[in-house]
Write a protein that holds these residues in place. Structure first.
Motif, PDB file in Angstrom:
ATOM      1  N   ASN A 233       0.816  -1.203   0.000  1.00  0.00           N
ATOM      2  CA  ASN A 233       0.000   0.000   0.000  1.00  0.00           C
ATOM      3  C   ASN A 233       0.856   1.263   0.000  1.00  0.00           C
ATOM      4  O   ASN A 233       0.528   2.236  -0.695  1.00  0.00           O
ATOM      5  CB  ASN A 233      -0.934   0.005   1.213  1.00  0.00           C
ATOM      6  CG  ASN A 233      -2.173  -0.832   1.006  1.00  0.00           C
ATOM      7  OD1 ASN A 233      -3.211  -0.360   0.558  1.00  0.00           O
ATOM      8  ND2 ASN A 233      -2.085  -2.118   1.343  1.00  0.00           N
ATOM      9  N   VAL A 234       1.936   1.260   0.751  1.00  0.00           N
ATOM     10  CA  VAL A 234       2.820   2.429   0.773  1.00  0.00           C
ATOM     11  C   VAL A 234       3.470   2.638  -0.594  1.00  0.00           C
ATOM     12  O   VAL A 234       3.544   3.766  -1.104  1.00  0.00           O
ATOM     13  CB  VAL A 234       3.881   2.268   1.874  1.00  0.00           C
ATOM     14  CG1 VAL A 234       4.945   3.358   1.761  1.00  0.00           C
ATOM     15  CG2 VAL A 234       3.230   2.320   3.254  1.00  0.00           C
ATOM     16  N   ALA A 235       3.938   1.542  -1.204  1.00  0.00           N
ATOM     17  CA  ALA A 235       4.556   1.661  -2.528  1.00  0.00           C
ATOM     18  C   ALA A 235       3.550   2.139  -3.574  1.00  0.00           C
ATOM     19  O   ALA A 235       3.858   3.007  -4.406  1.00  0.00           O
ATOM     20  CB  ALA A 235       5.154   0.313  -2.943  1.00  0.00           C
ATOM     21  N   LEU A 236       2.336   1.591  -3.522  1.00  0.00           N
ATOM     22  CA  LEU A 236       1.320   2.013  -4.479  1.00  0.00           C
ATOM     23  C   LEU A 236       0.901   3.457  -4.247  1.00  0.00           C
ATOM     24  O   LEU A 236       0.657   4.210  -5.205  1.00  0.00           O
ATOM     25  CB  LEU A 236       0.108   1.084  -4.386  1.00  0.00           C
ATOM     26  CG  LEU A 236      -0.999   1.287  -5.430  1.00  0.00           C
ATOM     27  CD1 LEU A 236      -0.442   1.084  -6.834  1.00  0.00           C
ATOM     28  CD2 LEU A 236      -2.153   0.321  -5.172  1.00  0.00           C
TER      29      LEU A 236
ATOM     30  N   MET B 255      -1.853   6.039   4.203  1.00  0.00           N
ATOM     31  CA  MET B 255      -2.368   5.920   5.558  1.00  0.00           C
ATOM     32  C   MET B 255      -2.758   4.480   5.866  1.00  0.00           C
ATOM     33  O   MET B 255      -2.515   3.983   6.979  1.00  0.00           O
ATOM     34  CB  MET B 255      -3.561   6.858   5.733  1.00  0.00           C
ATOM     35  CG  MET B 255      -3.211   8.332   5.678  1.00  0.00           C
ATOM     36  SD  MET B 255      -4.645   9.422   5.660  1.00  0.00           S
ATOM     37  CE  MET B 255      -5.404   8.990   7.217  1.00  0.00           C
ATOM     38  N   ARG B 256      -3.355   3.802   4.904  1.00  0.00           N
ATOM     39  CA  ARG B 256      -3.727   2.390   5.123  1.00  0.00           C
ATOM     40  C   ARG B 256      -2.488   1.526   5.330  1.00  0.00           C
ATOM     41  O   ARG B 256      -2.471   0.649   6.205  1.00  0.00           O
ATOM     42  CB  ARG B 256      -4.530   1.876   3.940  1.00  0.00           C
ATOM     43  CG  ARG B 256      -5.065   0.456   4.131  1.00  0.00           C
ATOM     44  CD  ARG B 256      -5.914   0.012   2.955  1.00  0.00           C
ATOM     45  NE  ARG B 256      -6.545  -1.270   3.225  1.00  0.00           N
ATOM     46  CZ  ARG B 256      -5.991  -2.448   2.956  1.00  0.00           C
ATOM     47  NH1 ARG B 256      -4.787  -2.486   2.395  1.00  0.00           N
ATOM     48  NH2 ARG B 256      -6.623  -3.569   3.240  1.00  0.00           N
ATOM     49  N   GLY B 257      -1.450   1.762   4.523  1.00  0.00           N
ATOM     50  CA  GLY B 257      -0.227   0.995   4.703  1.00  0.00           C
ATOM     51  C   GLY B 257       0.414   1.234   6.055  1.00  0.00           C
ATOM     52  O   GLY B 257       0.868   0.291   6.726  1.00  0.00           O
ATOM     53  N   ILE B 258       0.452   2.494   6.490  1.00  0.00           N
ATOM     54  CA  ILE B 258       1.011   2.799   7.805  1.00  0.00           C
ATOM     55  C   ILE B 258       0.176   2.164   8.907  1.00  0.00           C
ATOM     56  O   ILE B 258       0.712   1.614   9.882  1.00  0.00           O
ATOM     57  CB  ILE B 258       1.101   4.320   7.988  1.00  0.00           C
ATOM     58  CG1 ILE B 258       2.072   4.926   6.968  1.00  0.00           C
ATOM     59  CG2 ILE B 258       1.530   4.682   9.401  1.00  0.00           C
ATOM     60  CD1 ILE B 258       2.071   6.433   6.935  1.00  0.00           C
TER      61      ILE B 258
ATOM     62  N   THR C 144      -9.342  15.761  -6.994  1.00  0.00           N
ATOM     63  CA  THR C 144      -9.454  15.292  -5.613  1.00  0.00           C
ATOM     64  C   THR C 144      -9.112  13.813  -5.511  1.00  0.00           C
ATOM     65  O   THR C 144      -8.364  13.395  -4.609  1.00  0.00           O
ATOM     66  CB  THR C 144     -10.876  15.540  -5.089  1.00  0.00           C
ATOM     67  OG1 THR C 144     -11.144  16.944  -5.080  1.00  0.00           O
ATOM     68  CG2 THR C 144     -11.025  15.007  -3.670  1.00  0.00           C
ATOM     69  N   ALA C 145      -9.642  13.000  -6.414  1.00  0.00           N
ATOM     70  CA  ALA C 145      -9.337  11.562  -6.392  1.00  0.00           C
ATOM     71  C   ALA C 145      -7.859  11.316  -6.663  1.00  0.00           C
ATOM     72  O   ALA C 145      -7.235  10.434  -6.047  1.00  0.00           O
ATOM     73  CB  ALA C 145     -10.194  10.836  -7.425  1.00  0.00           C
ATOM     74  N   TRP C 146      -7.273  12.098  -7.571  1.00  0.00           N
ATOM     75  CA  TRP C 146      -5.854  11.939  -7.889  1.00  0.00           C
ATOM     76  C   TRP C 146      -4.959  12.171  -6.661  1.00  0.00           C
ATOM     77  O   TRP C 146      -3.932  11.491  -6.498  1.00  0.00           O
ATOM     78  CB  TRP C 146      -5.489  12.924  -8.998  1.00  0.00           C
ATOM     79  CG  TRP C 146      -4.031  13.176  -9.162  1.00  0.00           C
ATOM     80  CD1 TRP C 146      -3.107  12.367  -9.774  1.00  0.00           C
ATOM     81  CD2 TRP C 146      -3.305  14.318  -8.700  1.00  0.00           C
ATOM     82  NE1 TRP C 146      -1.865  12.941  -9.719  1.00  0.00           N
ATOM     83  CE2 TRP C 146      -1.960  14.143  -9.069  1.00  0.00           C
ATOM     84  CE3 TRP C 146      -3.670  15.484  -8.026  1.00  0.00           C
ATOM     85  CZ2 TRP C 146      -0.983  15.086  -8.782  1.00  0.00           C
ATOM     86  CZ3 TRP C 146      -2.702  16.419  -7.737  1.00  0.00           C
ATOM     87  CH2 TRP C 146      -1.376  16.214  -8.107  1.00  0.00           C
ATOM     88  N   ALA C 147      -5.325  13.092  -5.806  1.00  0.00           N
ATOM     89  CA  ALA C 147      -4.516  13.376  -4.620  1.00  0.00           C
ATOM     90  C   ALA C 147      -4.938  12.564  -3.408  1.00  0.00           C
ATOM     91  O   ALA C 147      -4.101  12.203  -2.569  1.00  0.00           O
ATOM     92  CB  ALA C 147      -4.586  14.867  -4.285  1.00  0.00           C
ATOM     93  N   PHE C 148      -6.250  12.252  -3.298  1.00  0.00           N
ATOM     94  CA  PHE C 148      -6.737  11.591  -2.096  1.00  0.00           C
ATOM     95  C   PHE C 148      -6.420  10.103  -2.082  1.00  0.00           C
ATOM     96  O   PHE C 148      -6.064   9.553  -1.027  1.00  0.00           O
ATOM     97  CB  PHE C 148      -8.251  11.799  -1.976  1.00  0.00           C
ATOM     98  CG  PHE C 148      -8.890  11.026  -0.862  1.00  0.00           C
ATOM     99  CD1 PHE C 148      -8.743  11.444   0.455  1.00  0.00           C
ATOM    100  CD2 PHE C 148      -9.627   9.874  -1.115  1.00  0.00           C
ATOM    101  CE1 PHE C 148      -9.321  10.731   1.499  1.00  0.00           C
ATOM    102  CE2 PHE C 148     -10.205   9.165  -0.082  1.00  0.00           C
ATOM    103  CZ  PHE C 148     -10.055   9.590   1.224  1.00  0.00           C
ATOM    104  N   LEU C 149      -6.552   9.424  -3.209  1.00  0.00           N
ATOM    105  CA  LEU C 149      -6.324   7.975  -3.232  1.00  0.00           C
ATOM    106  C   LEU C 149      -4.900   7.595  -2.811  1.00  0.00           C
ATOM    107  O   LEU C 149      -4.725   6.682  -1.993  1.00  0.00           O
ATOM    108  CB  LEU C 149      -6.648   7.427  -4.619  1.00  0.00           C
ATOM    109  CG  LEU C 149      -8.133   7.406  -4.997  1.00  0.00           C
ATOM    110  CD1 LEU C 149      -8.312   6.877  -6.416  1.00  0.00           C
ATOM    111  CD2 LEU C 149      -8.933   6.556  -4.015  1.00  0.00           C
ATOM    112  N   PRO C 150      -3.846   8.246  -3.338  1.00  0.00           N
ATOM    113  CA  PRO C 150      -2.503   7.902  -2.852  1.00  0.00           C
ATOM    114  C   PRO C 150      -2.315   8.162  -1.365  1.00  0.00           C
ATOM    115  O   PRO C 150      -1.710   7.346  -0.658  1.00  0.00           O
ATOM    116  CB  PRO C 150      -1.589   8.801  -3.699  1.00  0.00           C
ATOM    117  CG  PRO C 150      -2.376   9.099  -4.915  1.00  0.00           C
ATOM    118  CD  PRO C 150      -3.799   9.192  -4.464  1.00  0.00           C
TER     119      PRO C 150
END
Length: 280
Positions: free
Chosen positions: A199-202, A248-251, A237-243
């Motif tokens: 998740n962090v890499a993606l 955050m999910r990976g952390i 918004t999606a372009w910035a929010f999804l990464p």
């Protein structure tokens, strides 16, 4: 039960407000667009109520582990609201819209360097896009990207201060990670750490991959235009929010893995220190 239902209704109202913000603030929205937004808002509200009013897990991860979802929602709402203010300023300029646009333009200018995500977002536009639309997209991209970075900083500070998730009480993996199957095979800690790294890499690659994929797809399906205000708002918004959300999910998954590993070590230490019963 009453508190759970009330909390679910409040969250549903906030989701409706989030979805309807561009339609409410932007002038000249057609009736067809309003009806589509209303339908999506009703669906989002119903999904939120069903998810948070139930004691059983559904689709939302970390549902009972605040403030993970709260930070993500605030970040998403701030991005949608500020980008809507910027888009409104192109039609009905005011002091507030001019100020937000000036701040976004400054941020976009600073982040617009070669191979940066903001530069790639601008290069995604067709070659015949007017310069004013390019500047608007750069302003929106800079503002949204800054909000995503600030949300990551706030999330890391909360993890540091509150020692999330162990300080918030017992962590129920079944409820907070409904899509994670602990019995699927392999060590749970190793799987969580692997998912965290993925998740962090993606999350790091997506700001660069999304514009490249859209640019490549435009050769097959036609050029992508962001001249429509609502399309520009939700796309950027999606372009910035999804990464940022994947970061955050990976952390968070890494923190859960550390918590489980620490609990294991404590259990092993307690079992080793417990005196064994000797027959007399």
């Amino acid at each position: 039960m009453i508190f759970r239902l009330t909390s679910a209704v409040v969250r549903a109202i906030l989701v409706v407000l989030l979805i309807a913000t561009p339609s409410m603030l932007l002038p000249g929205v057609t009736s067809d667009a309003t009806q589509i937004v209303a339908l999506i808002a009703i669906f989002g509200a119903a999904l939120t109520i069903f998810e948070y009013a139930s004691a059983y897990p559904g689709l939302v991860e970390f549902r009972d582990a605040p403030p993970f979802n709260r930070i993500r929602f605030i970040s998403l709402f701030a991005s949608v609201f500020l980008l809507t203010v910027i888009a409104r300023g192109q039609i009905v300029p005011t002091v507030i819209t001019d100020f937000v646009t000036a701040v976004g333009a400054l941020i976009g200018y600073v982040l617009d360097f070669p191979y940066s995500p903001v530069r790639l977002m601008v290069l995604m536009l067709p070659d015949d896009t007017p310069i004013q639309d390019q500047l608007t997209v750069r302003t929106a991209a800079g503002m949204s990207y800054l909000i995503s970075l600030l949300s990551l900083v706030v999330f890391l500070m909360v993890l540091r201060v509150q020692r999330w998730p162990s300080r918030s009480g017992s962590f129920n993996v079944w409820v907070n990670l409904p899509t994670f199957d602990p019995t699927a095979g392999g060590d749970v800690v190793a799987r969580l750490e692997r998912d965290a790294r993925f998740n962090v890499a993606l999350g790091f690659l997506l700001p660069f991959l999304i514009p490249a994929v859209i640019k490549s797809a435009s050769d097959l399906f036609g050029s992508v235009t962001l001249q429509n205000s609502q399309t520009m708002i939700w796309t950027v918004t999606a372009w910035a929010f999804l990464p940022a959300s994947l970061f955050m999910r990976g952390i968070a998954l890494g923190k859960v893995a550390d918590m489980i590993a620490r609990k294991r070590r404590q259990s092993y230490s307690a079992s080793e220190e417990k005196p064994s019963c000797q027959p007399v």
